[in-house]
Design a protein around this motif. Sequence first.
Motif, PDB file in Angstrom:
ATOM      1  N   LEU A  63     -23.409  51.590  23.826  1.00 25.41           N
ATOM      2  CA  LEU A  63     -23.500  50.833  22.582  1.00 25.41           C
ATOM      3  C   LEU A  63     -22.586  49.613  22.616  1.00 25.41           C
ATOM      4  O   LEU A  63     -21.426  49.705  22.989  1.00 25.41           O
ATOM      5  N   SER A  64     -23.133  48.472  22.221  1.00 26.13           N
ATOM      6  CA  SER A  64     -22.332  47.250  22.155  1.00 26.13           C
ATOM      7  C   SER A  64     -22.684  46.528  20.870  1.00 26.13           C
ATOM      8  O   SER A  64     -23.864  46.376  20.558  1.00 26.13           O
ATOM      9  N   PRO A  65     -21.693  46.094  20.091  1.00 25.28           N
ATOM     10  CA  PRO A  65     -20.260  46.223  20.331  1.00 25.28           C
ATOM     11  C   PRO A  65     -19.785  47.664  20.141  1.00 25.28           C
ATOM     12  O   PRO A  65     -20.552  48.521  19.719  1.00 25.28           O
ATOM     13  N   LYS A  66     -18.522  47.886  20.465  1.00 22.35           N
ATOM     14  CA  LYS A  66     -17.928  49.211  20.349  1.00 22.35           C
ATOM     15  C   LYS A  66     -18.054  49.708  18.904  1.00 22.35           C
ATOM     16  O   LYS A  66     -17.924  48.930  17.962  1.00 22.35           O
ATOM     17  N   PRO A  67     -18.310  50.997  18.713  1.00 20.43           N
ATOM     18  CA  PRO A  67     -18.473  51.532  17.360  1.00 20.43           C
ATOM     19  C   PRO A  67     -17.160  51.534  16.571  1.00 20.43           C
ATOM     20  O   PRO A  67     -16.082  51.532  17.141  1.00 20.43           O
ATOM     21  N   GLU A  68     -17.305  51.549  15.231  1.00 16.64           N
ATOM     22  CA  GLU A  68     -16.148  51.640  14.333  1.00 16.64           C
ATOM     23  C   GLU A  68     -15.410  52.957  14.542  1.00 16.64           C
ATOM     24  O   GLU A  68     -14.192  52.995  14.580  1.00 16.64           O
ATOM     25  N   PHE A  69     -16.184  54.030  14.597  1.00 17.63           N
ATOM     26  CA  PHE A  69     -15.565  55.336  14.793  1.00 17.63           C
ATOM     27  C   PHE A  69     -16.553  56.334  15.353  1.00 17.63           C
ATOM     28  O   PHE A  69     -17.757  56.087  15.402  1.00 17.63           O
ATOM     29  N   LEU A  70     -16.006  57.446  15.798  1.00 12.32           N
ATOM     30  CA  LEU A  70     -16.767  58.565  16.329  1.00 12.32           C
ATOM     31  C   LEU A  70     -16.798  59.654  15.267  1.00 12.32           C
ATOM     32  O   LEU A  70     -15.752  60.089  14.780  1.00 12.32           O
ATOM     33  N   LEU A  71     -17.987  60.068  14.892  1.00  7.66           N
ATOM     34  CA  LEU A  71     -18.191  61.194  13.998  1.00  7.66           C
ATOM     35  C   LEU A  71     -18.388  62.417  14.883  1.00  7.66           C
ATOM     36  O   LEU A  71     -19.378  62.505  15.603  1.00  7.66           O
ATOM     37  N   LEU A  72     -17.428  63.318  14.883  1.00  4.21           N
ATOM     38  CA  LEU A  72     -17.446  64.474  15.774  1.00  4.21           C
ATOM     39  C   LEU A  72     -17.814  65.726  15.007  1.00  4.21           C
ATOM     40  O   LEU A  72     -17.127  66.121  14.073  1.00  4.21           O
ATOM     41  N   GLY A  73     -18.922  66.339  15.407  1.00  2.00           N
ATOM     42  CA  GLY A  73     -19.315  67.643  14.873  1.00  2.00           C
ATOM     43  C   GLY A  73     -18.765  68.709  15.801  1.00  2.00           C
ATOM     44  O   GLY A  73     -19.129  68.775  16.973  1.00  2.00           O
ATOM     45  N   SER A  74     -17.868  69.532  15.300  1.00  2.00           N
ATOM     46  CA  SER A  74     -17.123  70.468  16.142  1.00  2.00           C
ATOM     47  C   SER A  74     -17.814  71.806  16.365  1.00  2.00           C
ATOM     48  O   SER A  74     -17.192  72.754  16.826  1.00  2.00           O
ATOM     49  N   GLU A  90      -8.092  56.833  19.514  1.00  2.00           N
ATOM     50  CA  GLU A  90      -7.250  55.826  18.854  1.00  2.00           C
ATOM     51  C   GLU A  90      -6.931  54.677  19.800  1.00  2.00           C
ATOM     52  O   GLU A  90      -6.991  53.511  19.417  1.00  2.00           O
ATOM     53  N   ALA A  91      -6.627  54.993  21.060  1.00  2.00           N
ATOM     54  CA  ALA A  91      -6.309  53.955  22.045  1.00  2.00           C
ATOM     55  C   ALA A  91      -7.514  53.056  22.317  1.00  2.00           C
ATOM     56  O   ALA A  91      -7.347  51.889  22.683  1.00  2.00           O
ATOM     57  N   ALA A  92      -8.715  53.581  22.125  1.00  2.00           N
ATOM     58  CA  ALA A  92      -9.935  52.794  22.316  1.00  2.00           C
ATOM     59  C   ALA A  92     -10.222  51.905  21.106  1.00  2.00           C
ATOM     60  O   ALA A  92     -11.218  51.181  21.088  1.00  2.00           O
ATOM     61  N   GLY A  93      -9.373  51.986  20.084  1.00  2.00           N
ATOM     62  CA  GLY A  93      -9.556  51.147  18.904  1.00  2.00           C
ATOM     63  C   GLY A  93     -10.603  51.661  17.939  1.00  2.00           C
ATOM     64  O   GLY A  93     -11.172  50.898  17.168  1.00  2.00           O
ATOM     65  N   MET A  94     -10.857  52.957  17.996  1.00  2.00           N
ATOM     66  CA  MET A  94     -11.872  53.570  17.133  1.00  2.00           C
ATOM     67  C   MET A  94     -11.222  54.605  16.227  1.00  2.00           C
ATOM     68  O   MET A  94     -10.176  55.156  16.551  1.00  2.00           O
ATOM     69  N   GLY A  95     -11.877  54.885  15.121  1.00  2.00           N
ATOM     70  CA  GLY A  95     -11.466  55.981  14.271  1.00  2.00           C
ATOM     71  C   GLY A  95     -12.167  57.260  14.699  1.00  2.00           C
ATOM     72  O   GLY A  95     -13.108  57.235  15.498  1.00  2.00           O
ATOM     73  N   LEU A  96     -11.703  58.380  14.164  1.00  2.00           N
ATOM     74  CA  LEU A  96     -12.296  59.682  14.471  1.00  2.00           C
ATOM     75  C   LEU A  96     -12.410  60.477  13.181  1.00  2.00           C
ATOM     76  O   LEU A  96     -11.421  60.647  12.466  1.00  2.00           O
ATOM     77  N   GLU A 114     -25.408  53.173   4.934  1.00  2.00           N
ATOM     78  CA  GLU A 114     -24.431  52.130   4.601  1.00  2.00           C
ATOM     79  C   GLU A 114     -24.313  51.098   5.720  1.00  2.00           C
ATOM     80  O   GLU A 114     -23.466  50.216   5.664  1.00  2.00           O
ATOM     81  N   GLU A 115     -25.158  51.250   6.747  1.00  2.00           N
ATOM     82  CA  GLU A 115     -25.192  50.373   7.923  1.00  2.00           C
ATOM     83  C   GLU A 115     -23.875  50.365   8.698  1.00  2.00           C
ATOM     84  O   GLU A 115     -23.495  49.365   9.304  1.00  2.00           O
ATOM     85  N   ARG A 116     -23.203  51.499   8.719  1.00  2.00           N
ATOM     86  CA  ARG A 116     -21.975  51.628   9.503  1.00  2.00           C
ATOM     87  C   ARG A 116     -22.348  51.692  10.990  1.00  2.00           C
ATOM     88  O   ARG A 116     -23.324  52.317  11.379  1.00  2.00           O
ATOM     89  N   TRP A 117     -21.570  51.035  11.832  1.00  2.00           N
ATOM     90  CA  TRP A 117     -21.809  50.974  13.277  1.00  2.00           C
ATOM     91  C   TRP A 117     -20.962  52.069  13.914  1.00  2.00           C
ATOM     92  O   TRP A 117     -19.809  51.876  14.264  1.00  2.00           O
ATOM     93  N   ILE A 118     -21.546  53.257  14.032  1.00  2.00           N
ATOM     94  CA  ILE A 118     -20.816  54.452  14.457  1.00  2.00           C
ATOM     95  C   ILE A 118     -21.571  55.176  15.560  1.00  2.00           C
ATOM     96  O   ILE A 118     -22.732  54.863  15.828  1.00  2.00           O
ATOM     97  N   VAL A 119     -20.901  56.128  16.177  1.00  2.00           N
ATOM     98  CA  VAL A 119     -21.552  57.041  17.097  1.00  2.00           C
ATOM     99  C   VAL A 119     -21.214  58.456  16.650  1.00  2.00           C
ATOM    100  O   VAL A 119     -20.202  58.696  15.991  1.00  2.00           O
ATOM    101  N   GLY A 120     -22.088  59.386  17.011  1.00  2.00           N
ATOM    102  CA  GLY A 120     -21.872  60.794  16.694  1.00  2.00           C
ATOM    103  C   GLY A 120     -21.942  61.623  17.948  1.00  2.00           C
ATOM    104  O   GLY A 120     -22.754  61.356  18.842  1.00  2.00           O
TER     105      GLY A 120
END
Length: 126
Positions: A63-74, A90-96, A114-120
Amino acid sequence: MVELRKDVEFTGPVITGFTPTGYKIGEQRYEQGLLISPEQAVGWTGSGLDQLNLAEILSSLNLSPKPEFLLLGSGPSMLQPPAAFRREVEAAGMGLEVMDSRAAARTWGVLRAEERWIVGAFLPLA
């Protein structure tokens, strides 16, 4: 199987339901974990929180550009990933954001509406 309603139109994959062990996007079933971006969804054999690899997740989704954050389903219950993985994100500049996989799958649709640019990255449900 549980079906989810899609009331808002947006581009990209949306999770429309759950199978006994996985996820459903449209008519496609993923009987394992799931990696999802605004552009694609791919099956994922995520083997648990201890084996999370951010580089693998991001390269699988390309994905480009890098996503805002990673939504992690545990998985079937809400568990926190190892501190090292949290630091890597965090070091990659993303939220979790972490939640159980069913909640994460439902949240995916809300955030994409909401058109958020995220990955799951959703671990298997069973």
